[in-house]
Design an enzyme around this catalytic site. Structure first.
Site, PDB file in Angstrom:
ATOM      1  N   ARG A  99       0.814  -1.224   0.000  1.00 43.99           N
ATOM      2  CA  ARG A  99       0.000   0.000   0.000  1.00 43.99           C
ATOM      3  C   ARG A  99       0.844   1.270   0.000  1.00 43.99           C
ATOM      4  NH1 ARG A  99      -4.157  -1.725   4.683  1.00 43.99           N
ATOM      5  NH2 ARG A  99      -2.365  -3.014   5.274  1.00 43.99           N
ATOM      6  N   LYS A 195     -16.072   7.440  -2.045  1.00 35.50           N
ATOM      7  CA  LYS A 195     -15.770   7.744  -0.648  1.00 35.50           C
ATOM      8  C   LYS A 195     -14.568   8.681  -0.554  1.00 35.50           C
ATOM      9  CE  LYS A 195     -12.693   3.807   0.131  1.00 35.50           C
ATOM     10  NZ  LYS A 195     -12.492   2.498   0.763  1.00 35.50           N
TER      11      LYS A 195
END
Length: 316
Positions: A99, A195
């Site tokens: 990530r 989002k």
């Protein structure tokens, strides 16, 4: 004609049960290796059988405890290389540090690239992974990378539920390609959750693109960590009139409050793959675990025999 190389599998302590399942699918034993620690906490490795001239596969996800498991992988490969293994393939069902794949603000590290360099330097000649968080991480390696997909396994499970009036939902814009692939396998429409993240591990649903009212919903993502995003999205789906809500992912990190959130959420069933072992204390009635052992065994066999790995994902 030269004799065929021997195939050998080794593993550390990250997910020995998965390594055992893969070995059973291939029909060979897991190699003998002592993987422990010295009294000061340093990793201690002892390869207990000959690997000279062998085609070796080291099965080790970089999952929590991430740093211990990463060091086990690196030291195992170094030991195997120094023991004259012919070729070493790092089989990494879950690639930790993925990530952190780019700089998002000044002075950020790109840890996914650093880990790629470490793995190559330690002795890997080839990499076998599943569902990298970002596809471009394949380009961080200067050695061949075979990238397996978890979506076909998850799709097959949900196809067995005969869900005709359902919609596949991407939990964010970044997962749209994965959701489209999954939806195509199931011949279903998709919707997208829009989002925003005000801070790390916090997500707020802003909008939902697509029709989900009166339909069953299936979320798909590559990683579920604290489960904040997926449970918030499930709550939004419920408020917008969805019927049953399901979720699935390849890598169930399930850190912090994840299990509590899943238990208390609108999600009826969370389907995960066993790239990361699910601790006994994290098991609950809502969680279904599917094995990736058969697909990894087939991929390892194909690599060993010099056959195509991509053909595993051709839709029938």
């Amino acid at each position: 004609m030269a004799a065929r190389k021997t195939i050998k599998l080794f593993t550390g302590n990250a997910n020995p049960q998965l390594a055992k399942e893969i070995a059973e699918n291939i029909g060979i034993p897991v190699g003998k290796a002592g993987v422990g620690k010295f009294s000061d906490g340093e990793i201690a490795i002892n390869i207990e059988e000959s690997v000279r001239g062998a085609d070796v596969f080291v099965i080790q996800p970089v999952c929590p405890p991430v740093n211990d498991n990463l060091m086990e992988l690196l030291i195992l490969m170094d030991a195997l290389k120094r023991a004259s293994a012919d070729r070493i393939t790092a089989v990494i069902p879950y690639y930790g540090y993925a990530r952190q794949d780019r700089k998002t603000k000044a002075r950020d590290p790109i840890t996914a690239k650093l880990v790629a360099d470490l793995i190559s330097t330690a002795g890997a000649d080839r990499i076998l992974v599943m569902d990298l968080h970002a596809a471009q991480i394949q380009g961080y390696f200067d050695i061949p990378v075979d990238h397996l997909l978890g979506a076909p396994i998850l799709a097959e499970y949900f196809i067995g539920k005969d869900m005709k009036d359902a919609v596949v939902v991407s939990p964010d814009v970044g997962s749209v390609s994965r959701a489209r692939y999954f939806a195509d396998r199931m011949d279903l429409p998709i919707a997208i959750v829009d989002k925003r993240r005000p801070k790390a591990n916090v997500a707020e649903v802003v909008n939902v693109i697509g029709d989900i009212r009166g339909k069953d919903v299936i979320f798909i993502d590559d990683i579920v960590d604290t489960a904040g995003s997926i449970t918030a999205a499930a709550k939004a789906m419920q408020s917008l009139g969805a019927k049953k809500i399901f979720a699935c992912c390849t890598h169930a990190v399930f850190s912090g409050p994840a299990i509590k959130r899943i238990k208390e959420s609108a999600i009826e069933e969370m389907v995960i793959l066993n790239t990361i072992p699910l601790a006994k204390e994290k098991a609950c009635d809502k969680i279904t675990v599917l094995s990736v052992a058969p697909i990894f065994a087939e991929a390892i066999t194909r690599i060993y025999e010099g056959l195509s790995v991509s053909k595993l994902f051709v839709k029938n």
